[in-house]
Scaffold this motif. Structure first.
Motif, short mmCIF file in Angstrom:
data_model
loop_
_atom_site.label_atom_id
_atom_site.label_comp_id
_atom_site.label_asym_id
_atom_site.label_seq_id
_atom_site.Cartn_x
_atom_site.Cartn_y
_atom_site.Cartn_z
N ASP A 63 0.85 -1.19 0.00
CA ASP A 63 0.00 0.00 0.00
C ASP A 63 0.89 1.24 0.00
OD1 ASP A 63 -1.70 2.12 0.56
OD2 ASP A 63 -2.80 1.08 2.14
N ALA A 64 1.16 1.76 -1.19
CA ALA A 64 2.10 2.86 -1.32
C ALA A 64 1.64 4.10 -0.56
CB ALA A 64 2.28 3.21 -2.81
N GLU A 65 0.35 4.37 -0.55
CA GLU A 65 -0.15 5.55 0.14
C GLU A 65 0.10 5.47 1.64
OE1 GLU A 65 -1.28 9.12 0.99
OE2 GLU A 65 -1.06 8.38 -1.07
N SER A 66 -0.05 4.26 2.20
CA SER A 66 0.21 4.11 3.64
C SER A 66 1.66 4.37 3.97
CB SER A 66 -0.20 2.70 4.11
OG SER A 66 0.70 1.70 3.62
N LEU A 67 2.55 4.00 3.06
CA LEU A 67 3.98 4.27 3.27
C LEU A 67 4.28 5.76 3.18
CD1 LEU A 67 5.39 1.34 1.11
CD2 LEU A 67 5.48 1.49 3.60
N ARG A 68 3.73 6.39 2.15
CA ARG A 68 3.97 7.83 1.99
C ARG A 68 3.47 8.62 3.19
NH1 ARG A 68 2.84 6.60 -3.62
NH2 ARG A 68 0.61 6.97 -3.28
N SER A 69 2.37 8.17 3.78
CA SER A 69 1.80 8.91 4.90
C SER A 69 2.71 8.93 6.12
CB SER A 69 0.44 8.31 5.29
OG SER A 69 0.58 7.04 5.89
N VAL A 70 3.57 7.91 6.25
CA VAL A 70 4.48 7.89 7.41
C VAL A 70 5.91 8.28 7.04
CG1 VAL A 70 3.15 6.21 8.71
CG2 VAL A 70 4.91 5.40 7.14
N PHE A 71 6.27 8.23 5.76
CA PHE A 71 7.64 8.56 5.34
C PHE A 71 7.90 10.07 5.26
CE2 PHE A 71 8.73 4.42 2.79
CZ PHE A 71 8.72 3.70 3.97
N LYS A 101 11.62 7.94 -2.00
CA LYS A 101 12.09 9.02 -2.89
C LYS A 101 11.05 10.12 -3.00
CE LYS A 101 14.33 8.49 -6.62
NZ LYS A 101 14.72 8.15 -8.01
N GLN A 102 9.79 9.74 -3.19
CA GLN A 102 8.72 10.72 -3.36
C GLN A 102 8.56 11.61 -2.13
OE1 GLN A 102 5.45 8.13 -4.27
NE2 GLN A 102 6.33 7.49 -6.24
N GLY A 104 11.03 12.47 -0.05
CA GLY A 104 12.24 13.19 0.31
C GLY A 104 13.06 12.54 1.41
N VAL A 105 12.86 11.24 1.63
CA VAL A 105 13.67 10.52 2.62
C VAL A 105 15.13 10.55 2.19
CG1 VAL A 105 14.14 8.23 3.61
CG2 VAL A 105 11.77 9.01 3.34
N LYS A 106 16.03 10.74 3.13
CA LYS A 106 17.45 10.85 2.79
C LYS A 106 18.13 9.50 2.66
CE LYS A 106 17.98 15.31 5.13
NZ LYS A 106 18.68 16.04 6.23
N ARG A 107 17.73 8.55 3.51
CA ARG A 107 18.51 7.31 3.59
C ARG A 107 17.58 6.11 3.79
NH1 ARG A 107 20.73 5.31 8.28
NH2 ARG A 107 20.30 7.33 9.26
N ILE A 108 17.96 4.98 3.19
CA ILE A 108 17.21 3.74 3.35
C ILE A 108 18.13 2.66 3.90
CG2 ILE A 108 17.62 2.91 0.98
CD1 ILE A 108 14.64 1.92 1.06
N CYS A 109 17.62 1.87 4.83
CA CYS A 109 18.39 0.79 5.46
C CYS A 109 17.74 -0.53 5.08
CB CYS A 109 18.41 0.95 6.97
SG CYS A 109 19.11 2.51 7.53
N TYR A 110 18.48 -1.38 4.39
CA TYR A 110 17.91 -2.61 3.83
C TYR A 110 18.54 -3.85 4.45
CZ TYR A 110 16.69 -6.23 0.45
OH TYR A 110 16.23 -7.40 -0.13
N THR A 111 17.66 -4.81 4.80
CA THR A 111 18.15 -6.10 5.30
C THR A 111 18.29 -7.06 4.13
OG1 THR A 111 15.88 -6.84 5.77
CG2 THR A 111 17.09 -5.80 7.57
N SER A 112 19.49 -7.18 3.64
CA SER A 112 19.81 -8.03 2.50
C SER A 112 20.32 -9.38 3.01
CB SER A 112 20.83 -7.33 1.60
OG SER A 112 21.03 -8.05 0.40
N PHE A 113 21.01 -10.10 2.16
CA PHE A 113 21.44 -11.45 2.51
C PHE A 113 22.81 -11.73 1.92
CE2 PHE A 113 21.26 -16.17 1.86
CZ PHE A 113 21.11 -16.53 3.18
N VAL A 114 23.57 -12.54 2.62
CA VAL A 114 24.91 -12.92 2.17
C VAL A 114 24.84 -13.48 0.74
CG1 VAL A 114 24.68 -15.22 3.26
CG2 VAL A 114 26.95 -14.33 2.69
N GLY A 115 25.80 -13.06 -0.07
CA GLY A 115 25.83 -13.52 -1.46
C GLY A 115 25.19 -12.56 -2.44
N ALA A 116 24.49 -11.54 -1.92
CA ALA A 116 23.79 -10.62 -2.82
C ALA A 116 24.74 -9.77 -3.66
CB ALA A 116 22.86 -9.70 -2.02
N GLU A 142 20.37 2.38 -7.78
CA GLU A 142 19.85 3.19 -8.89
C GLU A 142 18.96 4.32 -8.41
OE1 GLU A 142 17.85 0.22 -11.14
OE2 GLU A 142 19.71 -0.76 -11.80
N SER A 143 18.44 4.21 -7.19
CA SER A 143 17.48 5.20 -6.69
C SER A 143 18.11 6.55 -6.38
CB SER A 143 16.79 4.68 -5.42
OG SER A 143 17.69 4.72 -4.31
N GLY A 144 19.40 6.54 -6.10
CA GLY A 144 20.07 7.77 -5.71
C GLY A 144 19.95 8.07 -4.22
#
Length: 317
Positions: A63-71, A101-102, A104-116, A142-144
């Motif tokens: 739900d993109a709108e729910s994310l935008r409302s808190v971001f 991005k929409q 104006g968040v400055k930074r994103i923290c992602y939980t990735s996985f070994v080998g990525a 790519e997001s910047g």
């Protein structure tokens, strides 16, 4: 007042991250915890989070709108991997990244996985489990957006929770395809604490961290230790990938994630199961890092300590 948004706080990893974030937050930090199921959080936990100053609200990766409302106004947000595999997971990640991005968040923290981070010309040359994460990391680059990425090793928690219940089905055997190699399994609690630390700015900008346990250990050593704690008399059996695949296919395990594991003999699909062993057998998890201590100030939890919390579900004689 800097604002930090921790998504999927209702999950196991997100819950650990949420609690630690509130412990280390500065007085003027605004901590927003989101979940797709507010009612699924225990009343005790919810009360504790609110008492410590958190705002808890609904937001869903679908739900993109729910994310935008808190971001809006956030310094940083988290993107925690879901149990979805393939395009479903990738689509959710794009939704989160685009919303960040929409807003104006400055930074994103992602939980990735070994080998990525492995280089490969074809996607099928990448092991099954890091495959989606490799693609999602590319979306982030790519997001910047500024980023912190943690490539978690396999959780030690998975062994009693996902593998342990199957040992009885296998005639008191752990059937493994890790081929005697050692891997630095990590405690999920440590991964949660690392995520909270990164969200609150303790990491270096645009940096990828391998998040590992303190030592590389074999599956057989883990099995022997679990048996020593409960008195369970089991046998550790090394199998080929094909042998293990046939065994579980014959017992109804699906080849891919079906979305409902309630009636399955093991709560993993075949590809997931085989890749757990592959990540260890092919050496992806042989090296350790000091990321946990560097980011949290506390050493990584030993596998014995991490497993003791599950002692009540260890297989019994």
């Amino acid at each position: 007042m800097p604002k930090y948004v921790l998504t999927r706080a209702g999950g196991n990893l997100g819950g650990a991250a949420a609690s630690y974030a509130l412990d280390i937050a500065k007085p003027d930090d605004e901590i927003v915890l989101t979940t797709s199921d507010v009612d699924g959080i225990s009343a005790v936990t919810l009360k504790d989070w609110i008492r410590k100053g958190a705002r808890v609200c609904f937001a869903s990766y679908d739900d993109a709108e729910s994310l935008r409302s808190v971001f809006v106004g956030a310094e940083a947000v988290t993107l925690i991997s879901t149990w979805l595999l393939g395009e479903g997971r990738r689509c959710q990640a794009r939704t989160v990244i685009d919303a960040a991005k929409q807003c104006g968040v400055k930074r994103i923290c992602y939980t990735s996985f070994v080998g990525a981070g492995m280089q490969a010309e074809r996607e099928e040359d990448v092991p099954f489990l890091p495959r989606d994460h490799r693609v999602i990391e590319a979306y982030i680059y790519e997001s910047g957006l500024e980023y912190n990425i943690q490539r978690n090793y396999l959780y030690i928690d998975n062994i009693p929770v996902l593998f342990g219940p199957s040992w009885k089905i296998c005639n008191d055997r752990w059937l493994s395809n890790s081929h005697g190699k050692a891997g630095a399994y990590v405690a999920r609690e440590d991964c949660g604490r690392v995520l909270a630390s990164l969200l609150l700015g303790r990491g270096q900008p645009n940096t990828v961290y391998d998040v590992t346990g303190p030592e590389a250990i074999t599956d057989e050593r883990i099995f022997e230790w679990v048996c020593s704690q409960s008195g369970y008399q089991g046998q550790f059996v090394s199998m080929t990938d094909e042998g293990l695949k046939k065994f579980w296919l014959d017992r109804g395990l699906p080849s891919v994630n079906s979305g409902n594991s309630s009636n399955l003999p093991m709560k993993l699909c075949i590809e997931d199961l085989l890749c757990c062993g592959e990540m260890v057998a092919k050496g992806y998890m042989r090296n350790t890092s000091n990321a946990v201590e560097e980011l949290t100030g506390q050493p990584a939890i030993a596998f014995q300590v991490a497993l003791l919390k599950y002692r009540g579900i260890f297989p019994q004689p």
